[in-house]
Design an enzyme around this catalytic site. Structure first.
Site, short mmCIF file in Angstrom:
data_model
loop_
_atom_site.label_atom_id
_atom_site.label_comp_id
_atom_site.label_asym_id
_atom_site.label_seq_id
_atom_site.Cartn_x
_atom_site.Cartn_y
_atom_site.Cartn_z
N TYR A 1 44.26 33.32 35.18
CA TYR A 1 44.96 32.25 35.89
C TYR A 1 44.88 32.47 37.41
CZ TYR A 1 46.72 30.64 31.36
OH TYR A 1 46.81 30.16 30.08
N SER A 2 46.01 32.42 38.11
CA SER A 2 45.98 32.44 39.58
C SER A 2 45.64 33.80 40.17
CB SER A 2 47.34 31.98 40.13
OG SER A 2 47.51 30.60 39.91
N THR A 3 45.58 34.84 39.37
CA THR A 3 45.11 36.12 39.90
C THR A 3 43.73 35.96 40.52
OG1 THR A 3 46.44 37.37 38.32
CG2 THR A 3 44.56 38.51 39.28
N LYS B 1 42.75 33.61 42.40
CA LYS B 1 42.81 33.10 43.77
C LYS B 1 42.55 34.21 44.79
CE LYS B 1 45.99 29.14 43.22
NZ LYS B 1 46.43 29.19 41.81
#
Length: 416
Positions: free
Chosen positions: A77-79, A81
């Site tokens: 997921y957002s890791t 980014k």
């Protein structure tokens, strides 16, 4: 009380891999956290300290039939980014793109609807105003089409005037930053990842869009056993209690509409990020797929201020810029102040102080660096956990990692 009892009575050596004796307490904690939910999935933890790998452990199930392996890939997921942001900083160091040049100079179509002055720095620090996914597409399946989503971002209108506010960009971050990098360099995001991050760091598992031949390495969600129909019937008419994330949003005073517009595209039930189709799609803000080893090595380079094995991947002046906090107030989406840098936020702990930075994911994965301690950390898993501010296991493992490093460097662990 049940989770506490399960933690205290869990096995202390339920993992494979290696942990340096100075970080053995961390390995024990990792084992205890996973033990109570061994049938629900698996996890991996990797730590670098002073440029050396000191923890590389894993446990549990990759799928219902397969155990977790040392090279297992995990949807983070957002890791992801933070990985995309790191790629951007490397390209800025190479002079291929600038933080402060309007993105429209690289990407003319992006100037639509008053976006002519938005820069890469605005995008990385969540100040572009382009956080709304719900109203720029009609169905979540559109997210699977990279060229189409770049067109939608180019045509989008910011929700606030540039420089007046900030709002975390849960999904749109990847198309903004990834699109800017592609337009500035003339290369695809996959090519840029390979040339500037994967090869220099010798990563063996870091993807935005998993190649078909690598899909067998990816950990999948393991379905929980269905509950007894009679117990479900008893609860049919009971009002659902708000979860932790919903309670946090209520207490924060945030506008629920902002949160929904940023987080929940229409028709999300038609998209499964864990399917082959979802894993192969290029959605960098949400479907980055990594090994814990790859994430920890990326942040080990950042822990050494952009240097890695006689390579300068990020120049000192660029590192100073990327690691500087851009604002300390709470943004429109996150329920607590995140102290955003350029693509990273502060580290969430259970009390230990650190000036480090990194990024967590909606499923409770996370990776970070602490340059003062020359320390990096990455935790990946496939458990069915979801929270915008991470997971208590992530916070606790982070806390113990910092404590172990302080025992080595300061002679005492401490709690703060």
């Amino acid at each position: 009380m049940k989770p506490i009892k399960e933690f205290l009575t869990a096995s202390t050596d339920n993992y494979q891999g290696q942990a340096d004796p100075s970080f053995q307490d961390l390995a024990v904690q990792f084992s205890r956290f996973q033990g109570a939910r061994a049938g629900q999935g698996g996890a991996a933890l990797v730590v670098y300290h002073q440029g050396e790998k000191v923890v590389d452990i894993y446990t549990g199930q990759k799928t219902e039939q397969e155990p977790w392996q040392s090279d297992t890939l995990s949807l983070c997921y957002s890791t992801g980014k933070g990985v995309l942001a790191t790629l951007a900083h490397i390209l800025v160091s190479r002079g291929q793109i600038s933080y402060d040049t309007p993105v429209a100079e690289y990407w003319p179509e992006f100037a639509q609807n008053g976006k002519g002055q938005i820069t890469l720095a605005h995008m990385l620090s969540h100040q572009s105003g382009l956080y709304d996914i719900r109203n720029i597409i009609q169905d979540a399946r559109e997210m699977l089409d990279w060229p189409h989503m770049l067109e939608r971002i180019a045509a989008a209108k910011p929700r606030f005037e540039l420089g007046t506010d900030a709002a975390y960009q849960p999904l749109t971050f990847g198309w903004q930053v990834g699109g800017a990098l592609e337009k500035a360099t003339g290369k695809t995001l996959t090519e840029l990842m390979e040339e500037y991050l994967v090869r220099p760091l010798q990563l063996h598992g870091a993807y935005f869009g998993v190649p078909e031949q690598e899909l067998s390495r990816v950990a999948r969600l393991i379905q929980r056993p269905k509950t007894d129909p009679r117990s479900r019937a008893d609860k049919t008419h009971q009002p659902r209690k708000p979860n932790v994330m919903q309670r946090a949003l209520q207490l924060s005073g945030q506008n629920p509409q902002d949160f929904q517009d940023a987080m929940i595209p229409k028709g999300m039930k038609h998209v499964n990020f864990f399917s082959d189709e979802g894993l192969q799609a290029l959605i960098p803000a949400a479907t980055g797929v990594f090994t814990a080893q790859s994430l920890a090595k990326v942040y080990a380079m950042l822990a050494q201020r952009g240097q890695w094995q006689q390579q300068e991947m990020i120049s000192p002046e660029i590192f100073q810029r990327l690691s500087t906090v851009q604002y300390t107030q709470r943004d429109r989406i996150m329920p607590l102040p995140m102290h955003w840098r350029l693509g990273y936020h502060r580290i969430l702990t259970l009390g230990k102080a650190t000036q480090g930075f990194g990024h967590i994911g909606f499923n409770g994965s996370g990776a970070w660096c602490d340059p003062e301690r020359n320390l990096s950390f990455a935790y990946t898993h496939n458990f069915p956990t979801a929270s915008i501010s991470g997971d208590y296991r992530l916070w606790a493992l982070t806390q113990e990692t910092l404590r172990c490093a302080d025992q080595i460097q300061k002679g005492r662990k401490g709690w703060f």
